[in-house]
Design a protein around this motif. Structure first.
Motif, PDB file in Angstrom:
ATOM      1  N   GLU B 447       0.840  -1.200   0.000  1.00 46.01           N
ATOM      2  CA  GLU B 447       0.000   0.000   0.000  1.00 46.01           C
ATOM      3  C   GLU B 447       0.877   1.252   0.000  1.00 46.01           C
ATOM      4  OE1 GLU B 447      -2.645   0.368   3.330  1.00 46.01           O
ATOM      5  OE2 GLU B 447      -3.755   2.016   2.382  1.00 46.01           O
ATOM      6  N   SER B 448       0.454   2.250  -0.750  1.00 43.20           N
ATOM      7  CA  SER B 448       1.253   3.468  -0.828  1.00 43.20           C
ATOM      8  C   SER B 448       0.391   4.647  -1.263  1.00 43.20           C
ATOM      9  CB  SER B 448       2.392   3.273  -1.843  1.00 43.20           C
ATOM     10  OG  SER B 448       3.293   4.360  -1.791  1.00 43.20           O
ATOM     11  N   LYS B 449       0.711   5.813  -0.709  1.00 42.43           N
ATOM     12  CA  LYS B 449       0.017   7.049  -1.099  1.00 42.43           C
ATOM     13  C   LYS B 449       1.022   8.121  -1.497  1.00 42.43           C
ATOM     14  CE  LYS B 449      -3.985   6.541   1.948  1.00 42.43           C
ATOM     15  NZ  LYS B 449      -4.636   7.042   3.166  1.00 42.43           N
ATOM     16  N   ALA B 450       0.588   8.980  -2.399  1.00 44.05           N
ATOM     17  CA  ALA B 450       1.416  10.129  -2.793  1.00 44.05           C
ATOM     18  C   ALA B 450       0.499  11.242  -3.270  1.00 44.05           C
ATOM     19  CB  ALA B 450       2.382   9.732  -3.908  1.00 44.05           C
ATOM     20  N   ARG B 451       1.004  12.458  -3.222  1.00 43.02           N
ATOM     21  CA  ARG B 451       0.223  13.628  -3.654  1.00 43.02           C
ATOM     22  C   ARG B 451       1.032  14.384  -4.695  1.00 43.02           C
ATOM     23  NH1 ARG B 451      -1.075  16.092   1.311  1.00 43.02           N
ATOM     24  NH2 ARG B 451       1.014  16.967   1.386  1.00 43.02           N
ATOM     25  N   ILE B 452       0.338  14.898  -5.691  1.00 40.42           N
ATOM     26  CA  ILE B 452       0.999  15.807  -6.645  1.00 40.42           C
ATOM     27  C   ILE B 452       0.221  17.111  -6.693  1.00 40.42           C
ATOM     28  CG2 ILE B 452       1.893  16.151  -8.976  1.00 40.42           C
ATOM     29  CD1 ILE B 452       1.788  13.205  -9.456  1.00 40.42           C
ATOM     30  N   THR B 453       0.938  18.197  -6.603  1.00 38.48           N
ATOM     31  CA  THR B 453       0.341  19.518  -6.761  1.00 38.48           C
ATOM     32  C   THR B 453       0.884  20.115  -8.044  1.00 38.48           C
ATOM     33  OG1 THR B 453       0.413  19.723  -4.365  1.00 38.48           O
ATOM     34  CG2 THR B 453      -0.089  21.719  -5.603  1.00 38.48           C
ATOM     35  N   PHE B 510      10.139  -3.457  -3.092  1.00 39.30           N
ATOM     36  CA  PHE B 510       8.803  -3.043  -3.516  1.00 39.30           C
ATOM     37  C   PHE B 510       8.631  -1.526  -3.587  1.00 39.30           C
ATOM     38  CE2 PHE B 510       8.339  -4.359   1.085  1.00 39.30           C
ATOM     39  CZ  PHE B 510       8.256  -3.089   1.624  1.00 39.30           C
ATOM     40  N   GLY B 511       9.644  -0.767  -3.212  1.00 35.88           N
ATOM     41  CA  GLY B 511       9.500   0.681  -3.100  1.00 35.88           C
ATOM     42  C   GLY B 511       9.176   1.370  -4.404  1.00 35.88           C
ATOM     43  N   ALA B 512       9.958   1.083  -5.440  1.00 33.94           N
ATOM     44  CA  ALA B 512       9.775   1.795  -6.705  1.00 33.94           C
ATOM     45  C   ALA B 512       8.412   1.483  -7.301  1.00 33.94           C
ATOM     46  CB  ALA B 512      10.881   1.406  -7.685  1.00 33.94           C
ATOM     47  N   ALA B 513       8.025   0.207  -7.292  1.00 35.63           N
ATOM     48  CA  ALA B 513       6.757  -0.179  -7.893  1.00 35.63           C
ATOM     49  C   ALA B 513       5.578   0.350  -7.075  1.00 35.63           C
ATOM     50  CB  ALA B 513       6.682  -1.698  -8.019  1.00 35.63           C
ATOM     51  N   SER B 514       5.665   0.241  -5.759  1.00 41.68           N
ATOM     52  CA  SER B 514       4.534   0.634  -4.910  1.00 41.68           C
ATOM     53  C   SER B 514       4.404   2.148  -4.833  1.00 41.68           C
ATOM     54  CB  SER B 514       4.710   0.057  -3.502  1.00 41.68           C
ATOM     55  OG  SER B 514       4.926  -1.333  -3.557  1.00 41.68           O
ATOM     56  N   SER B 515       5.491   2.788  -4.422  1.00 43.45           N
ATOM     57  CA  SER B 515       5.456   4.242  -4.318  1.00 43.45           C
ATOM     58  C   SER B 515       5.254   4.860  -5.704  1.00 43.45           C
ATOM     59  CB  SER B 515       6.764   4.720  -3.681  1.00 43.45           C
ATOM     60  OG  SER B 515       6.853   6.098  -3.750  1.00 43.45           O
ATOM     61  N   GLY B 516       5.915   4.280  -6.693  1.00 46.51           N
ATOM     62  CA  GLY B 516       5.767   4.774  -8.065  1.00 46.51           C
ATOM     63  C   GLY B 516       4.329   4.694  -8.539  1.00 46.51           C
ATOM     64  N   THR B 517       3.624   3.619  -8.187  1.00 46.42           N
ATOM     65  CA  THR B 517       2.226   3.489  -8.613  1.00 46.42           C
ATOM     66  C   THR B 517       1.349   4.539  -7.941  1.00 46.42           C
ATOM     67  OG1 THR B 517       2.505   1.136  -9.034  1.00 46.42           O
ATOM     68  CG2 THR B 517       0.251   1.915  -8.737  1.00 46.42           C
ATOM     69  N   TYR B 681       0.609  -7.817 -14.327  1.00 46.39           N
ATOM     70  CA  TYR B 681       0.108  -8.218 -13.011  1.00 46.39           C
ATOM     71  C   TYR B 681       0.777  -7.431 -11.880  1.00 46.39           C
ATOM     72  CZ  TYR B 681      -2.270 -12.183 -15.133  1.00 46.39           C
ATOM     73  OH  TYR B 681      -3.111 -12.967 -15.885  1.00 46.39           O
ATOM     74  N   ALA B 682       1.892  -6.787 -12.194  1.00 53.48           N
ATOM     75  CA  ALA B 682       2.657  -6.109 -11.137  1.00 53.48           C
ATOM     76  C   ALA B 682       1.947  -4.840 -10.670  1.00 53.48           C
ATOM     77  CB  ALA B 682       4.063  -5.781 -11.630  1.00 53.48           C
ATOM     78  N   ASN B 683       1.562  -4.013 -11.591  1.00 44.94           N
ATOM     79  CA  ASN B 683       0.926  -2.716 -11.308  1.00 44.94           C
ATOM     80  C   ASN B 683       0.704  -2.021 -12.652  1.00 44.94           C
ATOM     81  OD1 ASN B 683       3.478  -1.255 -11.976  1.00 44.94           O
ATOM     82  ND2 ASN B 683       4.181  -2.356 -10.161  1.00 44.94           N
TER      83      ASN B 683
END
Lengths: 169, 729
Positions: B447-453, B510-517, B681-683
């Motif tokens: 699970e991961s969240k991010a914000r873009i302004t 899993f950082g790049a795929a999760s946070s990236g998604t 299947y990854a993201n």
């Protein structure tokens, strides 16, 4: 104890506990936190600075022993807006990942290139008359006092190689 | 607006391949590069306050027992000492990755030599260090369990599995192998030691620390202190390497926070390198038994993989040594098992690629040896046994490019030039050999969240995700830039602050795929907002170089945004996808070594890896991750070994003079190749992890090459001179 240091071309006055290493003096008393403490025992090279033209592990020497010495730290080599060619080459070749050992790598490489120019041989030198033509193996050997756990070693060699070429041309 | 995706189904759109900016996947330089090469990136120990005090942790010097008395008076009378902190909330151990709650606390009882039991705080570092060296502690020692080979072990039920009849096929198969290997303890050895600076503002704690997974670390720190997580902010914008060692909150953070609250002034605690070795998670030393059975054609009939690891009492973590064994090769008869010893030794936990880092290379040693018994080329033997679907499961692989990686690596390396006879190739005093191994690592999404302004000036990406050297700043900037049609310099990425939306954290590849998604989703939501403004479908919108193109009309993005910034959050959650296909990353390792016939010294002459990890987000930083993994493999093969004193359990080689990391000259030119792959299947980005694949199997390519050079099989890692010299031809 009062000590006068000439750091990155500037006179700096230090009044610190005699037990203060040059590294801790730079980091904690003089606000120059670019030099890093990775082991405090001279085993990793992250604290490498240039004193009177020679690279040393600043964690292995006391600040009060350097009264009047000329010291160059990473802050004196280049700034984010005005990077030295070697620093630019490190960025271009990804000669780092986490970046923690990087200031030490760059200070070390800066002095190493001068050592080679002055004809200092290394463990892998085959020909004592042709020291300043640095092979990749020569660069790797001469940089082996600077550990990088992210293991950017091949990229560090490539970055230094490029800066050697630039200087030559 | 939040775009939320629970990943239940494979991606069918592959949108990133249809964008126009052309920045994704390129080897763009790291945006954080200039700060790092000029010493301006602020790591945890850089933070200083005018009234800040310095803390130094004091370690226990017995492996088990009760702390009878800590006599603080003499130390507190020393000049420059502020206080000796003996708070029972001090951590005994660091938290395991994703613990999300406090680890074991309390300084009344000692579980291992090196456990922190007090913090000496001084006005200067020099005073605190001096005080810490002189603190008088008396113990009531208890009997300690120090040798994992000598204590009783348990076999947890969930760690044993079998299909068919392995014992039977081991008796009947024409070719079998049954051998035992050992690997020593490994240390993460991130170059930055653990460091925290804590300051309180009323009830609110701010901690500048060096951590990989901030949303968990915040809860772990709050729970350790008994306060509300809302009152805790952790900042780790730059982390000087992790490799698992900074997954969970560790003793220096809690000690700094306790001392700062007690004294009413900021306190900084930095672990000396020796303390990092003695207190922070290490990879447990491991014994592995591998059994293989095959028919004359080289088809595997049986696979057995059993191992023994250990940990402290009540630690749930056991190195998942056999994680890749169930799906790497096919065989009808299988038995996989693990036994766990409970001992009084510094905590065991995740070190880069927990499980596969030691499980895969040892299995690949066994495969090499089995190929020799069969008289087969080791490459052909592997190719013959790659399963069509994950054995024992009724789902397909999402993608399995092991065969392609093996063939690609073999061709580029020149495997066909290998002389299969051990000891046959000599150059002067050097014996030359080639070895290879498969690379395998499971793939995960968190699970991961991010914000873009998005403003007229550009975009800002914000998440508490960390960059531990992995290239997060670069790839998140590229993902946002690609989808929003902005060059990288128009995108600013802010990381490592718990005030920002909680990301996946850095761990388990899993950082790049999760946070990236999560960044991908936020950017997709912004694309929808822009499309709404232009009254078109998002799919018909082209964004490039700050321009929005729809229905053959071009608009400046800055004009569209105007005064009111667009804002969007992305939220990815792993859904049901894992039940539909099995995900892993695959690759191959090839190495050429030279072994000195007079000294037994091994030099790696060249090494090559081919990897398939789905979409590569940044070719440069992905390659660097592989260089790092392969070099970990060189260290594992040749030099790295934690040594424990069997009398009191202390770490004998607790510094870099004695725990030997590879240095520059130990690492030759390394070649890294990526296979073109997309894994739906990854993201939605179709990208998988690459931070750990490079280590998984690497050591075996080196030790298999040593065998090819000398005929010597390494069964007890690392391959130091003493294990080779007596057996040279």
């Amino acid at each position: 104890m009062k000590t006068s240091l000439r750091i990155n071309g500037e006179e700096r006055q230090l009044d610190a506990d005699v037990r203060t290493t040059l590294l801790d003096a730079l980091r904690q008393h003089l606000g120059l936190t670019g030099s890093k403490k990775g082991c405090d025992h001279g085993q990793c090279g992250a604290c490498t600075v240039i004193v009177n033209g020679r690279r040393i592990n600043s964690c292995l020497t006391l600040a009060c022993m350097h009264d009047g010495d000329e010291i160059t730290t990473i802050e004196g080599i280049g700034t984010p807006d005005n990077l030295a060619p070697l620093q630019k080459a490190f960025v271009e070749h990804d000669g780092f990942q986490c970046g923690f050992c990087t200031p030490g790598q760059i200070c070390s490489a800066t002095a190493m290139l001068e050592e080679a120019k002055a004809g200092w041989p290394s463990f892998v030198s085959d020909d004592l008359d042709d020291i300043d033509t640095l092979s990749d193996e020569e660069i790797a050997e001469r940089m082996s006092g600077n550990l990088c756990r992210c293991s950017a070693y091949p990229n560090i060699v490539a970055a230094i190689r490029e800066s050697v070429k630039e200087t030559a041309s | 607006m939040t775009l939320h995706l629970k990943l239940d189904n494979p991606d069918e759109e592959n949108r990133l391949d249809h964008m126009a900016q052309g920045v994704i996947g390129t080897g763009a330089n790291r945006p954080d590069g200039a700060l790092k090469v000029s010493g301006q990136a602020t790591y945890a120990a850089e933070w200083q306050r005018p009234d800040m005090a310095y803390g130094v942790l004091v370690r226990a010097t017995v492996p088990a027992g009760k702390v009878e008395k800590i006599d603080a008076s003499a130390v507190e009378a020393m000049p420059g000492i502020v206080k000796v902190i003996t708070d029972p909330k001090l951590l005994r151990v660091p938290a395991q990755g994703m613990a999300d709650a406090a680890p074991a606390q309390g300084n009344d009882e000692v579980l291992y030599f090196g456990q922190p039991i007090a913090l000496v705080v001084g006005d200067s570092f020099e005073a605190a260090r001096h005080g810490a060296n002189h603190l008088s502690v008396s113990y009531l020692p208890q009997e300690a369990r120090l040798d994992p080979d000598a204590v009783q072990t348990e076999r947890p039920e969930g760690k044993q599995s079998s299909q068919g009849d392995l014992d039977g096929v081991m008796k009947t198969a024409p070719v079998t192998l049954d051998e035992v290997w050992t690997t020593p303890g490994h240390n993460s050895s991130a170059m930055e030691p653990h460091a925290s600076m804590a300051e309180w503002d009323g009830d609110r704690l701010t901690l500048h620390g060096s951590y990989q997974m901030l949303k968990y670390n915040r809860n772990e720190l709050a729970d350790s202190l008994g306060i509300d997580p809302k009152n805790v902010r952790i900042l780790s914008p730059y982390v000087g390497g992790g490799f698992g060692s900074k997954l969970g909150i560790s003793p220096e953070a809690v000690a700094a926070a306790l001392a700062a609250r007690d004294l009413g002034r900021p306190v900084r605690v930095v672990m000396p390198r020796q303390q990092v070795f003695e207190t922070i998670t290490h990879r447990a030393q491991c014994r592995q038994r591998i059994r293989l059975a095959a028919d004359e054609t080289g088809k595997l009939l049986g696979i057995g993989h059993d191992n023994r690891v250990y940990n402290l009492p009540d630690e749930g973590f056991a190195e998942p040594v056999t994680q890749a064994t169930p799906f790497t090769y096919a065989a009808e008869n299988r038995a996989i098992g693990q036994e766990v010893a409970t001992i009084n030794r510094v905590i065991a936990g995740s070190v880069r690629a927990p499980g596969e880092a030691i499980g895969v290379p040892i299995f690949e040693n066994a495969m090499d040896e089995m190929a020799e018994k069969l008289g087969m080329d080791p490459l052909e033997f592997r190719l013959k046994n790659i399963p069509e679907t994950p054995p024992g499961q009724d789902i397909p692989f999402s993608s399995n490019m092991l065969a392609e990686a093996l063939r690609d690596g073999a061709e580029k390396f020149g495997w066909d030039k290998r002389n299969p006879t051990p000891g046959a190739v000599q150059e002067g005093e050097w014996l030359i050999g080639m070895g290879m191994a498969s690379a395998v690592r499971v793939n995960m999404l968190m699970e991961s969240k991010a914000r873009i302004t998005l403003t007229a000036e550009g975009a800002t990406v914000e998440t508490d995700m960390t960059d531990i050297g992995t290239g997060t700043y670069a790839i998140l900037t590229q993902i946002a830039g690609e989808l929003l049609g902005l060059p990288m310099e128009k995108v600013t990425t802010k990381l490592g602050d718990t005030d920002l939306p909680p990301g996946s954290g850095s761990g388990g590849s899993f950082g790049a795929a999760s946070s990236g998604t999560s960044v991908y989703l936020a950017a997709m939501e912004l694309r929808r907002q822009i499309a709404d403004k232009l009254d078109c479908d998002e799919a018909d919108l082209t964004l490039k170089d700050g321009q929005a193109i729809a229905a053959n009309k071009t608009h400046a993005l800055a004009d569209l945004v105007g005064e009111t910034p667009f804002e969007a959050e992305g939220h990815i959650e792993p859904g049901d996808i894992a039940s539909k296909a099995f995900q892993a990353t695959f690759g191959s390792h090839f190495a050429e070594v030279a072994v000195n016939r007079h000294t037994g010294e091994t030099r790696v002459r060249r090494m090559l890896g081919t990897f398939a990890c789905g979409r590569v987000l940044n070719e440069k930083t992905a390659r660097s991750q592989c260089l790092g993994g392969m070099t970990f493999g060189i260290g594992m093969a040749l030099t790295e070994e934690m040594l424990f004193d069997t009398r009191d359990g202390h770490v004998v080689n607790n510094d870099f003079a004695e725990y030997h990391l590879p240095v520059n000259l130990d690492v030759p030119k390394l070649e890294v190749h990526f296979l073109q792959e997309r894994d739906p299947y990854a993201n939605p980005m179709q990208a998988k992890g690459i931070g750990e694949l490079g280590i998984c199997g690497a050591a075996a390519a080196v030790t298999n090459a040593i065998h090819n050079a000398t005929g010597v099989r390494i069964r007890d890692y690392p391959a130091t001179l003493d294990k080779i010299l007596p057996y040279l031809p």
